[in-house]
Design a protein around this motif. Structure first.
Motif, short mmCIF file in Angstrom:
data_model
loop_
_atom_site.label_atom_id
_atom_site.label_comp_id
_atom_site.label_asym_id
_atom_site.label_seq_id
_atom_site.Cartn_x
_atom_site.Cartn_y
_atom_site.Cartn_z
N SER B 97 0.81 -1.16 -0.12
CA SER B 97 -0.02 -0.03 -0.09
C SER B 97 0.82 1.36 -0.21
O SER B 97 0.39 2.23 -0.39
CB SER B 97 -0.86 0.01 1.32
N THR B 208 5.91 12.94 3.42
CA THR B 208 5.54 11.90 4.40
C THR B 208 4.59 10.54 3.88
O THR B 208 3.61 10.79 3.04
CB THR B 208 4.36 12.60 5.56
N LEU B 209 5.18 9.63 4.16
CA LEU B 209 4.65 8.35 3.71
C LEU B 209 4.01 7.48 4.95
O LEU B 209 4.64 7.43 6.03
CB LEU B 209 5.64 7.33 3.11
N GLY B 210 3.00 6.80 4.78
CA GLY B 210 2.34 6.04 5.78
C GLY B 210 1.87 6.61 7.04
O GLY B 210 1.74 5.99 8.10
N ALA B 211 1.57 8.04 6.78
CA ALA B 211 0.99 8.78 8.25
C ALA B 211 -0.48 7.99 8.27
O ALA B 211 -0.89 7.21 7.65
CB ALA B 211 0.92 10.07 7.76
N LEU B 214 -7.73 8.23 8.72
CA LEU B 214 -8.76 7.77 9.54
C LEU B 214 -10.01 7.38 8.41
O LEU B 214 -9.80 7.22 7.40
CB LEU B 214 -9.24 8.94 10.50
N ASP B 216 -12.23 8.83 7.13
CA ASP B 216 -12.60 9.52 6.11
C ASP B 216 -11.60 9.40 4.77
O ASP B 216 -11.97 9.78 3.80
CB ASP B 216 -12.57 11.14 6.37
N TYR B 217 -10.57 8.89 5.09
CA TYR B 217 -9.35 8.59 3.93
C TYR B 217 -8.99 7.33 3.42
O TYR B 217 -8.40 7.03 2.70
CB TYR B 217 -8.31 9.60 3.96
N GLU B 220 -10.30 5.32 0.39
CA GLU B 220 -9.74 6.08 -0.88
C GLU B 220 -8.22 5.46 -1.23
O GLU B 220 -7.85 5.06 -2.37
CB GLU B 220 -9.53 7.48 -0.80
N HIS B 221 -7.33 5.32 -0.08
CA HIS B 221 -6.01 4.68 -0.33
C HIS B 221 -6.15 3.24 -0.78
O HIS B 221 -5.20 2.69 -1.74
CB HIS B 221 -5.15 4.75 1.01
N LYS B 223 -8.70 1.80 -2.39
CA LYS B 223 -9.16 1.68 -3.49
C LYS B 223 -8.29 1.87 -4.80
O LYS B 223 -8.15 1.25 -5.56
CB LYS B 223 -10.47 2.65 -3.75
N GLN B 224 -7.54 2.88 -4.37
CA GLN B 224 -6.21 3.27 -5.20
C GLN B 224 -5.43 1.94 -5.48
O GLN B 224 -4.96 1.57 -6.67
CB GLN B 224 -5.45 4.57 -4.69
#
Lengths: 98, 395
Positions: B97, B208-211, B214, B216-217, B220-221, B223-224
């Motif tokens: 991911s 920043t990666l892998g922050a 919650l 709300d997002y 989407e990550h 699904k991408q």
């Protein structure tokens, strides 16, 4: 409330490419207890400023002038670190929402 | 000029890794991968390979090191097997991911208990939902070819996903085979340079990666990531075509062997395809229309293409070296069944699922011959009595 982005619009791999974007995230809404600062008691030792994990203690000209409630999560560290003889910061329960 | 060599599967993989020239190789030795990790270490120690070899204290660390290295912009590789793969479990979906381009050789080995060092596909099949691309290899040549292609796929800007390349423990990893190796320079030119999407060490473009994301997002990550994996199928084929020009060896999503007019088919992965081909040849001489479908790309699953290849057969057996305990069947059987459910085609073969070869049990001509005999018997009866069975278990 700003509009949330769709999956095609966000950078791949969870990347946050805007430096310092956490300033847009107001964490004040997490707060259960609110620190209240008493200017008359305060000796401006700045221990609260040193210990606050959010940088929410507002300091101007070496004086504590207040608390930034947009970011203060209400952890209570400032109140705990305030010297016992001073007790310039007290935690007060936030009013309950309807 | 291509070089003819006699190598074990592990040697062949190490040779591919030497030519791929990863910037970072972080591995922990585990049977039956040990030889590969040792040989890469030897290359580095001898000054033949300019790679940062990180002798980590565990597989959890090897995958962590590879993820960080890959996201920073390094070509990062590792190799593992069985419990080693299980121990890096937590990191697998993170590698995927975060869209790292880590390439990992997996030498398929059974899960304990009872303790067993030989081949089952429990490890990589268990990791099938971690969001990685998975390639399977019948022999040392395919392992070598798949590893080189895997790097090209993983680093492609339209893919950016980690790839697992699997071969059978001991049967392939420790058996010497004849294979053709490319010239070092050809591999180097084929792969080119790795350019990460958001390099971690570029101070003028901090990232920043892998922050935390919650509710709300997070969706989407995911699904991408899901879309990227599904669409990687085109690039996997594109790389296969480019590689065919380079090597003269062509690869696809799966290999069809005598399948076009077949009535009885076996679906299989990795080394046992070899013995199955021998049985197909024997049956064809006897006038039995036998065929084989050997899956190379298991994730993303080429559902539509497999349905197209199998729909006109009378009876199909999906042979798997693992059990999805308590499931409808083993993983590949379940996927193919679902693919037929989803497809608009009305034609569909009768289908059975046999678990075979667990813990390295040899699968011989008689075993595969028995499967094709079963398929013919099912066709005569016109129905399946038992869709799931252990092929070699003693009563």
């Amino acid at each position: 409330m700003k509009e949330l982005q769709g999956w095609k619009d966000i950078p791949i791999g969870t990347a946050i490419i805007e430096a310092g974007s956490s300033i847009k995230y107001l964490t004040g809404g997490w707060r259960d207890n609110r620190p209240e600062h008493n200017k008359d008691k305060c000796t401006n030792c700045l221990l609260c400023w040193v210990y606050c994990p959010e940088g929410a203690i507002i300091v101007k000209d070496d004086q504590v002038t207040g608390i930034n409630y947009d970011y203060c999560k209400g952890c209570g560290i400032c109140s705990a670190e305030c010297p016992p003889k001073v007790k310039a910061i007290t935690m007060v329960k936030e009013p309950k929402l309807m | 000029m291509a070089r003819l060599a006699a190598l074990t599967g592990n040697n062949a993989a190490a040779e591919a890794i030497r030519q791929i020239k990863p910037d970072v190789f972080a591995a922990y030795p585990i049977t039956p991968q040990t030889e590969m990790a040792e040989e890469v270490a030897q290359f580095v120690a001898d000054g033949i390979l300019d790679t940062e070899y990180i002798p980590v204290e565990s597989e959890h660390s090897s995958m962590s090191a590879c993820i960080g290295a890959s996201l920073a912009g390094a070509r990062a590789m590792t190799a593992t097997a069985s419990c080693g793969l299980a121990y890096m479990w937590e990191l697998l979906p993170i590698a995927a991911s975060l869209r790292s381009s880590v390439v990992m050789a997996v030498v398929n080995r059974a899960f304990n208990a009872p303790l067993n060092i030989h081949c089952s596909h429990d490890d990589s099949m268990g990791a099938r939902d971690s969001g990685w691309i998975q390639l399977y290899s019948e022999n040392a040549q395919e392992m070598y070819d798949n590893l080189i292609q895997a790097v090209k796929i993983a680093e492609d800007e339209t893919v950016r996903l980690p790839v697992m390349v699997c071969m059978d423990g001991f049967i392939i990893s420790h058996a010497v085979e004849r294979l053709l190796l490319l010239e070092d320079k050809k591999v180097k030119n084929f792969l080119g340079e790795f350019k990460p999407a958001y390099p971690l060490l570029e101070v003028n473009n901090p990232v920043t990666l892998g922050a935390c994301a919650l509710p709300d997002y997070y969706t989407e990550h995911k699904k991408q990531h899901s879309e990227a994996l599904r669409h990687s199928i085109d690039k996997i084929m594109g790389v296969a075509n480019e590689y065919a020009k380079l090597s003269g060896r062509s690869y696809s999503l799966f290999e069809s062997y005598q399948l076009a007019d077949a009535e009885y088919g076996i679906v299989i992965l990795n080394s046992a395809a070899g013995v199955t081909k021998a049985v197909v040849d024997k049956l064809r001489k006897e006038g039995v229309k036998a065929g084989l479908l050997k899956i190379r790309v298991y994730r993303p699953f080429p559902a539509a293409q497999i349905v197209q290849a199998l729909k006109n057969l009378k009876v199909v057996a999906v042979l798997e070296r693992t059990d999805s305990f308590g499931g409808v069947g083993s993983p590949v059987f379940t996927d193919i069944s679902a693919a037929f459910m989803e497809a608009s085609t009305k034609e569909k073969p009768l289908m059975v699922n046999y678990v075979y070869g667990l813990g390295g049990r040899d699968v011989g001509l008689e075993d595969i011959g028995k499967v094709y005999a079963n398929l013919q018997a099912i066709n005569q009866r016109g129905k399946i009595e038992k869709s799931f069975a252990y092929l070699q278990a003693r009563e």
